[in-house]
Every structure is written in C-alpha cells, then in structure tokens.
Design a protein around this motif. Structure first.
Motif: not given
Lengths: 145, 567
Positions: B423-431
């Motif tokens: 989830e963290i990775i996805n969030y950083v990627q989306s940002l």
C-alpha cells in the motif's frame, strides 16, 4: 493543518513559483528550434525537477531523502549519471526494494530509517501535490477566463 | 537511599537532557506524578489534540508547542503518534499501559513522528514511568485524563529546569518523549519492559529499558539539525507550569542541568549520543548488561548514538499490572540501582563498562551521559544480546510501519507488513504520478499567463486553502485511489491520438485522458461519485473553453470513459 505543514507549504510554494517564473519567462531557446510538442515535454520535465528540488529545499537538509534528491539534481545537471541506485543495500528484491527505488536515497538506508524517511517523504509529496494542483488550477482558470 | 539516589539521578538526567519537561520526582510520588502529569498535560495538551489533520506535523507541532513550528518544516513530522496506542497495548506494562494505552493514544491518532512513537513505546513499556508517562501524558492527556490521577507533583518548577525542558522539547514530539524518558528511566529502571525501548532522545539513547531510543534518536537527530527550539520552549514551559515542584528543587535542578548539558553537548555534535539515555541508567544491574550493552551498542550506534541495552532477565515487573504502589516499589528498587553513569562518552564501547559500573554503583554519580538503551528481555524469551537487539530492531520497524499506516489513507484495516508495504508503495507511486501529471499540466498552462509572483503567491495560498472546485477531486481523493493509470490511460491514448497533429492537441488529449483516468479512479474509490463527474467536467470545460476546436475531442473520450466508469 499543522504549523510545520503550513510553513513547508509556504516555503515550497514560494520556491516553486520562483522557479516556474524562471522556466517560463525565457522562452527564446525552446520555441524556435524545437518542435512544439517537444517544447512542452521538455518544459514539463523541467517543471517536475524544479518541483522536487523546491520541495527538497523547503523540507530541509536534515532528512536523508532531501539530501539525496538535491545531490541527484546537482549531479544530473552536470550531465553525470552516477549509478548510486543500488549502492548500499545490494538490490533488495521484493517490496522493500521497490520502496527503496521510490524514495530518494533509499538504497542506502536500512529498513528502519527507510520507513521513517518514507513517512516524511509521503508527507512532503502530499504537500507538493496539493500546491501544484492549486497552482495549476489557478493558472488554468485565469487563462481560460 | 534509593529514593534519594533516584531523585539525584533524575536531576542528573535533567541536567543532561536540559529540557526535561518531565522531571520526575522521587519514586514514591511516581504514581502521583503520573497522574499529575496527565492532568497537567491535559491542560497543555488539549490544544494539541485537535490539531491533528492527519499529518504527522500536526501532531507534533501541537505537541511541541503549537507556537513553534518545530524545527524547521517537517523535521519532525511525527506528532504524538498513534503508535503509542499500539505500543502500549502490545506491551504489558500494566499500570502504565492501561492508563496510557487507553486514553492517550486514542486522542492522538495522527501519526506522530516515528521516533516519537518509538520513544513512547519505550516509555509505555515501562509500565509506570511517571516521567515518561508525563511526557506522553502531555500528548495523550485528553484521553487518558480519567485514567491517571493527577498527582504529578514532582516536576521541578525551577525556571532553569523549565528552560531546559523547553530546549529539550525543541525536538519534535519525539524529542519530548525522549526527554521524558531519560528522566523516567532513571527511576524506573527496573520497569522498563521490553526491548525496543530504545530511546534516543535528543540523539542520545535514552536509557529507558524498553524505550525505543533508536528511532527516536534518529528523528531527533534530524530535528536537532534544525534546532528550532524556540517554539518548543514555550510549550515546554507550558507543561512545566503545571508541574508542581514537589520534589526537592535541587534534584530537579540537577536533573535539568544534566539534561541541558547533555542536550547542549549533543546539539553541537552530530546528534545527541543519548546522553539523556545515559542518565536514565536504570538499575537492572542484576542482569548481565555487559553482553547486552555490547551487542546493543554496536547496533544502535549506527547512527552515532551510543546505546546500551540492558536487559533484566526474569524481571517482568514491567509487565505485571503495576498499580501505583507496585510501581513505586519497583521504582524504589530501581532507583537504588539507578545510577548515572558518568561522562558523556559518546563511544559505544564505554557502554559496557559503564553499564556495569552503573549497575553496581547505583549512586547518583555525577550526571554523565550514558548512552544506553536498556532493553528488558521479555519473559520466556531469549536473552541473548543478539536476539535482543534484533527484537529492538523489529519493534522499531513495526512502530514505523504503524506510523505509516496512519499516514497512508485507507490503510487502517491493513494488517501485515507485506500488504502494508504494498500500500505504501502504491501510494508513493500515485503521488509521484500526480506530480508528473501536474507538471505536464503546468507546462501547458503557464506560458499563457504573465507571471506575477506576489499575486500568485497570495492567490495560490488562498486557493490552496479554499480548495478550488477543480482541484477538489484531486486533492482529497487522489491519495485515496491510486490504482495504476496505465490500463485506462493507455487505452484512451491509443484510441484518441492516432496522429500527432500539433502539440496543443496532443497535450489536451493527454491531459484529458489522464483526467478521465483519474476521474475513474475517483469513482472507484467511491468517495463522491456524483461530484467527481461534475468536477471532471469543470476541468474539462476549462480545457475546452481555451481551445474550442478540441472540445469535441476532449469530451468524446471523456464521456466514453465516464460511461465506462459508471456502472
């Protein structure tokens, strides 16, 4: 919003707008020699780099990721590509490796520090997105009027 | 004697730490102190609680003192992290846990600084730690108010102490907890519960068994650079005011002295090498600290902090549901053993010996900074130094993960390190994708207007606060939904852009496709489906109005995607 977040936002906004002005005003070299499509692409890359640099400066150099970002910007500007991407942690596989790739300077940190830097990085990214969105809205709305 | 020594140690700690908002009084008054602290904190921390806006900074800023923008920007973005809540519950620190876990953490769910959390965990682990609890109490107070009877009388109210405390509290919330720890630790040496109590208060590994100084230390380190303690001072004094100097003022003076000293030393240096923690030497001399210290020191000093782990074999006093009396009893016992190892010796190698000395000496020797991280071995667990260090590291990491969990939206139910990391990775990627998209958008929009920096700044600040309608769908919801854009976006791109006619058309199409993709994401997140469509249309109309000939191209794919998105 907390005081530090607001302060960060203000700091970043100021720096970012300053660099935006610097990028947009001297359009002499881009408009004439290159294709129009490339101009936009190049400018967007410059804006993106300016955004990250502004955020790194605004956040302060006591964070490892800001230092890594700024040093990367400096080395890139001098046309040097140092492959420091996998310097320290030996290309860790899996999720941790992915996270290291996302967070600037992550390949050099260990897990505990990586998580801490990630948290701070996420906060700054959220501020960055918020400000850039507001700037874009402001520009687009004023231009369309 | 024990009590005296403890108080003396406390004073020493104070001196070292300088800013000990939590000067703890004698063991006897521990319980009362805690209550008092909690009560005090209530007053002072009330303002802190509401500020949480989901940002770490918010928590922290409030905690340290809303007035002061803690050390420069996000230096310590973590405020009184929710982690404490997690930590306390996980720790069987009895009294401490009960009161702290239930109350405080609830209030400050916002992720506090990771370091803070770690430090808090350590403190909570203690079980009683009035001093640490005081620190934490300030943060948590609003919730734990009922739990802790306000009887924190022992805080030295001398102005010097307050000053130091203020200085000490410069460091983000984590600092505060760190500061508290050293003090509390000295008294509650025996109480430290578990490993992971690595407190690195101002870069100094707090000796609080069970305190996670490492994480705190790291945060502290970062914060230290900023050195913006002005605001903190005010906050610290706030807390101070509430505290009644019940203990002999001399003791507190000494403590604050030591704290200050340690603090000062650390500041100029790279980071506090846990002087404070040294002060908080805990008694726990019964155990074989040597091995622990060695192992711990080696591991913990990675950041330049001298940490010494101290384990108490077979001493689960921390875990036992300590009531006030029990705690005080323990404190007394610990107090006798507590001693401040002298010297601010930043080398970790000294830890071993100093630990030993401290153990036996148990005197209130001159307040030296001992950079020890006392870790207590849990009952039935291996007491090997390596395993203890590993345990501390694991706890630190889990603490940080919890903090991140609060930061990343939509992760409250996620359990497990792997899923959380995803989830963290996805969030950083989306940002990061959003940044890229916005930079492209800005590249197209900017040249059309004249730049008026002052006007832009003013307007931008206003607009960012007001959240303009067009940006509304992006700001709150983008973080929520960050599924990959690729499928939808690529589809639109291939369908809509058969040829590159001119840059403006291409840009509009790209932006339009991205907008539709993002709008689809919004819909998937199911936040405000109706408003998204409206917002999206507003944004699209902006593009369309600027270039009427592209309007059809833009709205075409957008409507198609909208239709697809709306089931």
């Amino acid at each position: 919003m907390s005081a530090t977040t607001e302060q960060l936002e203000r700091n970043f906004t100021h720096r970012f707008l300053t660099s935006l002005r610097r990028i947009n005003s001297p359009d002499s070299k881009t408009t004439t020699t290159h294709a129009a499509g490339l101009v936009i692409r190049r400018r967007s890359l410059r804006i993106k780099r300016a955004a990250y640099s502004s955020m790194a400066r605004a956040a302060g150099s006591h964070r490892a990721w800001t230092r890594a970002l700024l040093s990367r910007a400096r080395s890139q500007r001098r046309r040097q590509q140092h492959d420091v991407h996998r310097r320290r942690q030996g290309r860790e596989m899996g999720r941790a490796g992915k996270l290291r790739g996302l967070v600037p300077g992550g390949s050099r940190m260990e897990m505990g520090q990586l998580l801490e830097e990630t948290a701070h990085y996420v906060q700054c990214l959220a501020v960055q997105v918020r400000v850039m969105q507001a700037v874009a809205d402001h520009f687009s709305s004023s231009s369309s009027m | 004697m024990e009590i005296d020594m403890k108080e003396k140690d406390k004073l020493e700690l104070e001196k070292r730490n300088g800013d000990n908002s939590m000067n703890y009084q004698s063991a006897g008054s521990l319980t009362s102190d805690w209550h008092f602290a909690s009560a005090n904190i209530d007053n002072s921390a009330l303002s802190l609680v509401p500020s949480h806006d989901g940002q770490m900074n918010a928590c922290r800023g409030d905690l340290v003192g809303a007035a002061s923008s803690s050390s420069a920007s996000m230096g310590e973005p973590f405020g009184p992290p929710v982690m404490w809540d997690h930590q306390t519950s996980s720790q069987n620190t009895g009294f401490c846990d009960i009161s702290l876990g239930t109350g405080t953490l609830v209030g400050m769910t916002t992720g506090g600084p990771v370091s803070m959390r770690s430090s808090i965990d350590g403190a909570l682990g203690m079980g009683w730690n009035p001093p640490s609890s005081v620190l934490r109490n300030s943060i948590f107070l609003p919730n734990a108010h009922g739990i802790l009877p306000p009887s924190l009388s022992q805080f030295p109210a001398d102005p010097a102490f307050i000053e130091r405390a203020a200085r000490f509290s410069c460091f983000n919330s984590g600092n505060i907890s760190d500061m508290a720890h050293p003090f509390g630790m000295s008294e509650a040496m025996g109480h430290y519960s578990r490993g992971g109590g690595m407190m690195q208060g101002l870069q100094e590994p707090f000796v609080g068994s069970g305190l996670k100084l490492l994480s705190v230390g790291q945060a502290q380190k970062n914060m230290m650079h900023e050195g913006d303690c002005s605001g903190e001072a005010s906050i610290a004094s706030l807390h101070m005011d509430h505290m009644k100097p019940e203990d002999s003022p001399l003791k507190s003076e000494r403590k604050s002295e030591s704290l200050v000293r340690s603090q000062d030393e650390v500041k100029p240096g790279m980071g506090r090498s846990g002087n404070d923690s040294d002060e908080a030497e805990f008694c726990g001399s019964d155990q074989d600290d040597a091995t622990m210290l060695e192992a711990n020191a080696g591991k913990l000093s990675a950041n330049g902090l001298n940490s010494k782990k101290r384990k108490r074999n077979g001493q689960d006093t921390v875990h036992s549901p300590g009531k006030g009396s029990q705690l005080s009893a323990e404190v007394n016992k610990d107090g006798s053993e507590v001693q401040h190892k002298g010297g601010k010796s930043p080398t970790s190698t000294t830890n071993k010996t100093s630990g030993k000395n401290g153990k036996h000496g148990s005197k209130a020797s001159d307040p030296e900074k001992e950079e020890y991280i006392h870790v207590r071995a849990r009952r039935g667990q291996a007491t090997n130094s390596h395993s203890l260090a590993e345990r501390v590291r694991r706890e630190k990491i889990s603490e940080r993960m919890k903090f991140l969990q609060d930061l990343v939206p939509g992760c409250s139910k996620v359990t497990g390190k792997a899923v959380m990391l995803d989830e963290i990775i996805n969030y950083v990627q989306s940002l990061q994708r959003q940044v890229e998209f916005l930079s492209m958008k800005l590249a197209t929009v900017n040249p059309r207007m004249d730049f008026n920096l002052e006007g832009l700044l003013a307007k931008d600040i206003l607009t960012s606060r007001a959240v303009p309608s067009a940006s509304l769908p992006f700001s709150p919801d983008l973080p929520m939904s960050y599924p990959p854009l690729h499928p939808s976006q690529s589809g639109l791109v291939t369908a809509g852009f058969p040829a590159m006619e001119n840059h403006s058309d291409i840009l509009r199409r790209t932006i339009g496709s991205q907008l539709t993709s993002i709008s689809r994401e919004f819909k998937e997140s199911a936040q405000l489906p109706g408003s998204w469509n409206d917002e999206l249309h507003n944004v699209i109309q902006m593009y369309a109005s600027s270039d009427p000939q592209d309007s059809q191209e833009i709205t075409g794919p957008i409507e198609a995607s909208n239709m697809k998105a709306e089931p």
